[in-house]
Every structure is written in C-alpha cells, then in structure tokens.
Design a protein around this motif. Sequence first.
Motif, PDB file in Angstrom:
ATOM      1  N   GLN A  94      -6.711  -1.135   9.212  1.00 46.94           N
ATOM      2  CA  GLN A  94      -6.705   0.436   9.258  1.00 46.94           C
ATOM      3  C   GLN A  94      -8.244   1.176   9.075  1.00 46.94           C
ATOM      4  OE1 GLN A  94      -4.136   2.279  10.284  1.00 46.94           O
ATOM      5  NE2 GLN A  94      -3.079   0.251  10.514  1.00 46.94           N
ATOM      6  N   THR A  96      -9.468   3.707   7.850  1.00 44.22           N
ATOM      7  CA  THR A  96      -9.930   4.391   6.517  1.00 44.22           C
ATOM      8  C   THR A  96     -10.189   3.255   5.416  1.00 44.22           C
ATOM      9  OG1 THR A  96      -8.557   6.366   7.252  1.00 44.22           O
ATOM     10  CG2 THR A  96      -8.984   6.080   4.943  1.00 44.22           C
ATOM     11  N   LEU A  97      -9.341   2.217   5.505  1.00 45.74           N
ATOM     12  CA  LEU A  97      -9.431   0.993   4.611  1.00 45.74           C
ATOM     13  C   LEU A  97     -11.123   0.472   4.882  1.00 45.74           C
ATOM     14  CD1 LEU A  97      -8.053  -0.852   2.522  1.00 45.74           C
ATOM     15  CD2 LEU A  97      -7.862  -2.216   4.689  1.00 45.74           C
ATOM     16  N   ARG A 135       1.181  -3.856   1.488  1.00 43.59           N
ATOM     17  CA  ARG A 135       0.139  -3.207   2.408  1.00 43.59           C
ATOM     18  C   ARG A 135      -0.711  -3.933   3.204  1.00 43.59           C
ATOM     19  NH1 ARG A 135       1.013   2.532   2.317  1.00 43.59           N
ATOM     20  NH2 ARG A 135       2.054   3.064   0.473  1.00 43.59           N
ATOM     21  N   GLU A 140      -3.662  -2.248   5.360  1.00 46.43           N
ATOM     22  CA  GLU A 140      -3.918  -0.981   4.393  1.00 46.43           C
ATOM     23  C   GLU A 140      -4.222  -1.648   3.212  1.00 46.43           C
ATOM     24  OE1 GLU A 140      -0.787   2.649   5.375  1.00 46.43           O
ATOM     25  OE2 GLU A 140      -0.023   0.555   5.138  1.00 46.43           O
ATOM     26  N   LYS A 168      -7.315   8.963   1.432  1.00 48.87           N
ATOM     27  CA  LYS A 168      -6.216   8.364   1.616  1.00 48.87           C
ATOM     28  C   LYS A 168      -5.784   7.190   0.413  1.00 48.87           C
ATOM     29  CE  LYS A 168      -5.685   9.432   6.351  1.00 48.87           C
ATOM     30  NZ  LYS A 168      -5.265   9.011   7.706  1.00 48.87           N
ATOM     31  N   ASN A 170      -4.383   5.054  -2.162  1.00 51.00           N
ATOM     32  CA  ASN A 170      -2.937   5.103  -2.615  1.00 51.00           C
ATOM     33  C   ASN A 170      -2.858   4.356  -3.979  1.00 51.00           C
ATOM     34  OD1 ASN A 170      -0.156   5.260  -1.954  1.00 51.00           O
ATOM     35  ND2 ASN A 170      -0.327   3.016  -2.078  1.00 51.00           N
ATOM     36  N   ILE A 187      -4.759   1.821   0.746  1.00 53.81           N
ATOM     37  CA  ILE A 187      -4.743   3.199   1.190  1.00 53.81           C
ATOM     38  C   ILE A 187      -3.110   3.517   1.970  1.00 53.81           C
ATOM     39  CG2 ILE A 187      -7.021   3.139   1.897  1.00 53.81           C
ATOM     40  CD1 ILE A 187      -6.196   2.899   4.847  1.00 53.81           C
ATOM     41  N   ASP A 188      -2.855   4.601   2.031  1.00 50.57           N
ATOM     42  CA  ASP A 188      -1.524   5.070   2.500  1.00 50.57           C
ATOM     43  C   ASP A 188      -2.084   5.772   3.827  1.00 50.57           C
ATOM     44  OD1 ASP A 188       0.923   5.976   3.494  1.00 50.57           O
ATOM     45  OD2 ASP A 188       1.610   6.776   1.485  1.00 50.57           O
ATOM     46  N   GLU A 189      -1.944   5.172   4.904  1.00 54.52           N
ATOM     47  CA  GLU A 189      -2.377   5.750   6.294  1.00 54.52           C
ATOM     48  C   GLU A 189      -1.365   6.737   6.884  1.00 54.52           C
ATOM     49  OE1 GLU A 189      -5.035   6.641   8.726  1.00 54.52           O
ATOM     50  OE2 GLU A 189      -5.452   4.985   7.288  1.00 54.52           O
ATOM     51  N   LYS A 190      -0.356   7.006   5.984  1.00 54.56           N
ATOM     52  CA  LYS A 190       0.741   7.780   6.588  1.00 54.56           C
ATOM     53  C   LYS A 190       0.600   9.411   6.461  1.00 54.56           C
ATOM     54  CE  LYS A 190       4.123   4.562   5.538  1.00 54.56           C
ATOM     55  NZ  LYS A 190       4.272   3.955   4.581  1.00 54.56           N
TER      56      LYS A 190
END
Length: 190
Positions: A94, A96-97, A135, A140, A168, A170, A187-190
């Motif tokens: 991901q 963001t990660l 994750r 993630e 993000k 988590n 992270i939580d990509e949702k």
Amino acid sequence: MVTVKNRQKYLKTLGFYNGEIDGKEGTKTKAAYKALQKKYFTRSSDIDGVYGTNTNKLLLNAIRVHNRTENFKLEEFRCNCGAKYCTGYPNYLQITLLENLQKLRDKYKKPITITSGLRCKKYNASLSGSISTSRHMTGEALDLYIPGKSDTTAGRKEIIKVWMQYPKANYAYQGTAGMGNATHVDIDEK
C-alpha cells in the motif's frame, strides 16, 4: 491490470524497457517482463515473460517502492516463505505504508531493516502467534528494526508513538517472543 502503455512506462522507469512507449505488446515489452521477473522472482517457473496477475503485482510493487521511497528496495518487502508458497509478492504494497515508512526513515536518519514485509497466506499461517487476518497479507503491515532505537523498550515505544502520528496509522506494537527487537507497524487503507 495495468495497460500495456503504462506497463512500458513503468518498465522504462525501472530500467527494464528501452523500446518505444506505444502500447503495443511486442518482443521488447515481453523481454522486459522476463527481465523484471528474473530480477525479483526466485522460482524458475515464475519467469516466463508473460504478463499475468503475479507480474502485475510485481510491477506495481516495484514502481511503488521506486516512486514512494528513497531508501528501500523491493526485495526488502519480499515474503519470507522463500518462494515455497508464492512468488514473493503475493499482494500489493500500500502506498501509504511506503510513504509512512520513508517518513520514519527520514526522521531517524538511520537504515531500517524490514524483518517481515509481505506475507502469503500459507506462510502467515505457519508463523506462531500470527493471526489469520494479518495486514502483512494485504500490504498494510511491516515489522522493522532501527539500529540504536529498536534495541531498547523505550526506543521501540518511541517508534510506536511516532508511527501512530502518520496518516492512516492503525496499530503498532513492540516485538513479541519470535520477533526479537522488531516493531510491528501497520495502516488501515480502508
């Protein structure tokens, strides 16, 4: 799946393609697929020059690491199953990660070792203490080690505190019995 034109652009950026970016899948494009596979896949059965789901994941992961980090290589995120169960890149890292990881690297100005990156389902299941919804399997999460920081409880707590301030973020925790001094971050990509 990425369009042929974008594949060619990404392959060119990564140094695997030297042809014209025309969206036509010719011999140069297929040779570039094979060169990409040869660099990152370890099982000979995965190196076929064909652009399928596994190569799509590989290419997108390679371009994401290239574009979103300055200090990391794709190989550092490879599943630790040793190609026993997967190609090494069973899912997409991901964005963001990767961006958060680079921020952590920039903050501490020290190399970061990824002790566990992507995981395939079978490898994840083989790990003691791992959960079936890890994750790591969705790109993630990472377990990481920072020299001089990860060696103490206070240092790992600081890494966790810093991580949790990033977009993000988590969850993060200090290593458990099998993780040594590594810190888990996700992270939580949702």
